[in-house]
Design a protein around this motif. Structure first.
Motif, short mmCIF file in Angstrom:
data_model
loop_
_atom_site.label_atom_id
_atom_site.label_comp_id
_atom_site.label_asym_id
_atom_site.label_seq_id
_atom_site.Cartn_x
_atom_site.Cartn_y
_atom_site.Cartn_z
N GLY A 95 0.79 -1.22 0.00
CA GLY A 95 0.00 0.00 0.00
C GLY A 95 0.82 1.27 0.00
N THR A 96 2.14 1.17 -0.13
CA THR A 96 3.01 2.34 -0.09
C THR A 96 3.77 2.45 -1.40
OG1 THR A 96 3.28 2.15 2.30
CG2 THR A 96 4.90 3.48 1.12
N VAL A 97 3.73 3.62 -2.02
CA VAL A 97 4.42 3.86 -3.29
C VAL A 97 5.32 5.07 -3.13
CG1 VAL A 97 4.14 4.36 -5.75
CG2 VAL A 97 2.47 2.92 -4.58
N ARG A 98 6.55 4.94 -3.57
CA ARG A 98 7.52 6.03 -3.51
C ARG A 98 7.65 6.64 -4.90
NH1 ARG A 98 11.96 1.98 -1.37
NH2 ARG A 98 10.98 0.96 -3.17
N LEU A 99 7.28 7.91 -5.01
CA LEU A 99 7.23 8.60 -6.30
C LEU A 99 8.20 9.75 -6.34
CD1 LEU A 99 5.81 9.30 -9.06
CD2 LEU A 99 4.18 10.65 -7.68
N GLY A 100 8.98 9.83 -7.39
CA GLY A 100 9.87 10.96 -7.61
C GLY A 100 9.38 11.81 -8.76
N TRP A 101 9.70 13.09 -8.74
CA TRP A 101 9.25 13.98 -9.80
C TRP A 101 10.20 15.16 -9.94
CZ3 TRP A 101 8.15 18.50 -7.10
CH2 TRP A 101 7.76 18.35 -5.76
N PHE A 102 10.30 15.68 -11.17
CA PHE A 102 11.10 16.88 -11.38
C PHE A 102 10.22 18.10 -11.18
CE2 PHE A 102 9.41 15.77 -15.51
CZ PHE A 102 9.11 16.99 -16.11
N ALA A 103 10.83 19.26 -11.06
CA ALA A 103 10.17 20.42 -10.48
C ALA A 103 8.86 20.82 -11.15
CB ALA A 103 11.13 21.62 -10.48
N SER A 104 8.85 20.95 -12.48
CA SER A 104 7.63 21.45 -13.12
C SER A 104 6.50 20.43 -13.06
CB SER A 104 7.91 21.87 -14.57
OG SER A 104 8.44 20.80 -15.31
N ALA A 105 6.81 19.14 -13.01
CA ALA A 105 5.76 18.13 -12.86
C ALA A 105 5.09 18.24 -11.50
CB ALA A 105 6.34 16.73 -13.05
N GLY A 106 5.86 18.65 -10.49
CA GLY A 106 5.31 18.79 -9.15
C GLY A 106 4.45 20.02 -8.97
N ALA A 107 4.50 20.93 -9.93
CA ALA A 107 3.71 22.14 -9.80
C ALA A 107 2.25 21.94 -10.17
CB ALA A 107 4.30 23.24 -10.68
N HIS A 108 1.94 20.91 -10.94
CA HIS A 108 0.56 20.75 -11.40
C HIS A 108 0.14 19.28 -11.49
CE1 HIS A 108 -3.17 22.09 -13.10
NE2 HIS A 108 -2.98 21.38 -14.21
N VAL A 109 0.91 18.45 -12.17
CA VAL A 109 0.50 17.07 -12.42
C VAL A 109 0.46 16.26 -11.14
CG1 VAL A 109 1.17 14.92 -13.57
CG2 VAL A 109 1.33 17.08 -14.81
N VAL A 110 1.52 16.33 -10.33
CA VAL A 110 1.57 15.50 -9.12
C VAL A 110 0.47 15.87 -8.12
CG1 VAL A 110 2.98 14.89 -7.12
CG2 VAL A 110 4.00 14.93 -9.40
N PRO A 111 0.26 17.15 -7.77
CA PRO A 111 -0.83 17.45 -6.84
C PRO A 111 -2.19 16.99 -7.33
CG PRO A 111 0.64 19.34 -7.07
CD PRO A 111 1.03 18.35 -8.12
N ARG A 112 -2.48 17.16 -8.62
CA ARG A 112 -3.77 16.73 -9.16
C ARG A 112 -3.92 15.21 -9.04
NH1 ARG A 112 -7.57 18.63 -13.07
NH2 ARG A 112 -6.40 20.58 -13.26
N ALA A 113 -2.85 14.48 -9.35
CA ALA A 113 -2.90 13.02 -9.28
C ALA A 113 -3.10 12.54 -7.84
CB ALA A 113 -1.63 12.41 -9.87
N LEU A 114 -2.40 13.17 -6.89
CA LEU A 114 -2.51 12.74 -5.50
C LEU A 114 -3.90 13.04 -4.93
CD1 LEU A 114 0.98 13.72 -4.03
CD2 LEU A 114 0.21 11.52 -4.93
N ALA A 115 -4.48 14.16 -5.34
CA ALA A 115 -5.83 14.48 -4.87
C ALA A 115 -6.84 13.43 -5.36
CB ALA A 115 -6.24 15.86 -5.35
N ALA A 116 -6.74 13.05 -6.62
CA ALA A 116 -7.64 12.03 -7.17
C ALA A 116 -7.39 10.68 -6.51
CB ALA A 116 -7.45 11.93 -8.67
N LEU A 117 -6.13 10.38 -6.24
CA LEU A 117 -5.81 9.09 -5.63
C LEU A 117 -6.37 8.98 -4.22
CD1 LEU A 117 -4.08 6.61 -6.58
CD2 LEU A 117 -2.28 7.51 -5.13
N ARG A 118 -6.31 10.07 -3.45
CA ARG A 118 -6.86 10.04 -2.09
C ARG A 118 -8.36 9.77 -2.12
NH1 ARG A 118 -3.58 14.52 -1.24
NH2 ARG A 118 -5.38 15.91 -1.45
N ALA A 119 -9.04 10.29 -3.12
CA ALA A 119 -10.49 10.09 -3.21
C ALA A 119 -10.84 8.67 -3.64
CB ALA A 119 -11.08 11.10 -4.20
#
Length: 316
Positions: A95-119
């Motif tokens: 149940g644990t996933v370790r995700l890495g990302w470069f800076a511009s991906a973290g500005a928009h794509v990663v937060p959107r994905a994490l919000a959907a995943l929590r739901a």
């Protein structure tokens, strides 16, 4: 001695060295002295009966024996850590996933994905960290990341030359843009001609005068297709700082298209016409082999987040 005689500490140190690329960086990350790191590596090489690292002027590189030991070390350390979590009553590895990302991906794509995943999958825990693309690739090899969002520039070579090759999926391929102050004369149109970028003042990442280097976007600054050495007025590593400097009228900066939805007020993001096409790919990378269900859920959320930005999925 045999590799089975290697200590868990030595395996952890070796994995850190493989990820960081230098003994000094590994020592800093672990809170050790460099001599202590060197002693652990020497003990592991004696146990393996082979040299595991090639010392170079720019750091270290794994030998063929080192690549084999790294795969085994990552598996052993992961299993020990999973057992510790179970004993502590924490979520298990599935149940644990370790995700890495470069800076511009973290500005928009990663937060959107994490919000959907929590739901949709609240039981999945995602631990994330930002890094340069080469660092994220080494972390995948070292087994300290399960997935990584990385960037790639033409000619779109594989992220590294190690074997077996990483599993790489192209999420999108889009052109770069230029961020212009809203009150700037160039902001009046729907695009910028590359000739109009000559003689402009630029905001760049530290140590970089041209944007969009191969494999990462954090050093972006001046438009990469310019045929002049540009004037760098300001240097900033953080994207928000760079864009706020643009909004303040301090200069222009190059941005990846995915960042357009996250720019602050006072900034226009425009395509550039003329000169060579400046394309960049957003890639999702992982180690080869079956993907655990939790990681597959995270990957699906990232794909959907990219689609939500209006980008088109493309083939690798």
């Amino acid at each position: 001695m045999a590799l089975s005689d290697a200590s868990l500490t030595a395996l952890r140190v070796f994995r850190e060295v493989a990820e960081r690329g230098t003994l000094t960086a590994a020592a800093t990350a672990l809170g050790y002295t460099q001599s202590a790191v060197s002693r652990q590596i020497a003990a592991l090489e004696r146990a393996a009966g082979a040299a595991l690292l090639e010392r170079r002027h720019d750091g270290v590189r794994l030998t063929p024996a080192g690549r084999i030991v790294l795969r085994r070390a990552a598996a052993v350390v992961d299993q020990v850590d999973a057992g510790a979590r179970e004993l502590a009553g924490l979520p298990g590895e599935p149940g644990t996933v370790r995700l890495g990302w470069f800076a511009s991906a973290g500005a928009h794509v990663v937060p959107r994905a994490l919000a959907a995943l929590r739901a949709e999958h609240p039981a999945i825990t995602v631990n994330t960290r930002e890094g340069l693309t080469p660092v994220l690739v080494r972390a995948l090899r070292a087994g300290t990341l399960d997935l990584a969002l990385i960037s790639s520039a033409p000619p779109f070579r594989p992220p590294d030359t190690e074997t077996p090759a990483l599993e790489v999926e192209t999420l999108t391929e889009r052109g770069l843009r230029v961020a212009v102050p809203a009150g700037h004369p160039l902001a009046r149109g729907d695009y910028v001609d590359v000739a109009d970028l000559h003689g402009q003042r630029w905001i760049a990442g530290p140590g970089r005068w041209a944007g969009g280097g191969a494999g990462d976007s954090t050093g972006m600054g001046a438009w990469p297709g310019l045929d002049e050495r540009p004037e760098i007025a300001h240097s900033a590593r953080d994207w928000l700082a760079k864009l706020c400097l643009v909004a303040a009228g301090c200069g222009l900066t190059t941005v990846p298209a995915m960042l357009e939805a996250a720019v602050p007020p006072g900034v226009r993001v425009l395509p550039v016409r003329g000169g060579p096409q400046e394309q960049r790919r957003l890639l999702l990378a992982r180690r080869p082999g079956p993907m655990p269900e939790a990681a597959a859920c995270v990957a699906r959320a990232l794909r959907q987040a990219v689609l939500a930005t209006g980008a088109t999925l493309t083939s690798p």
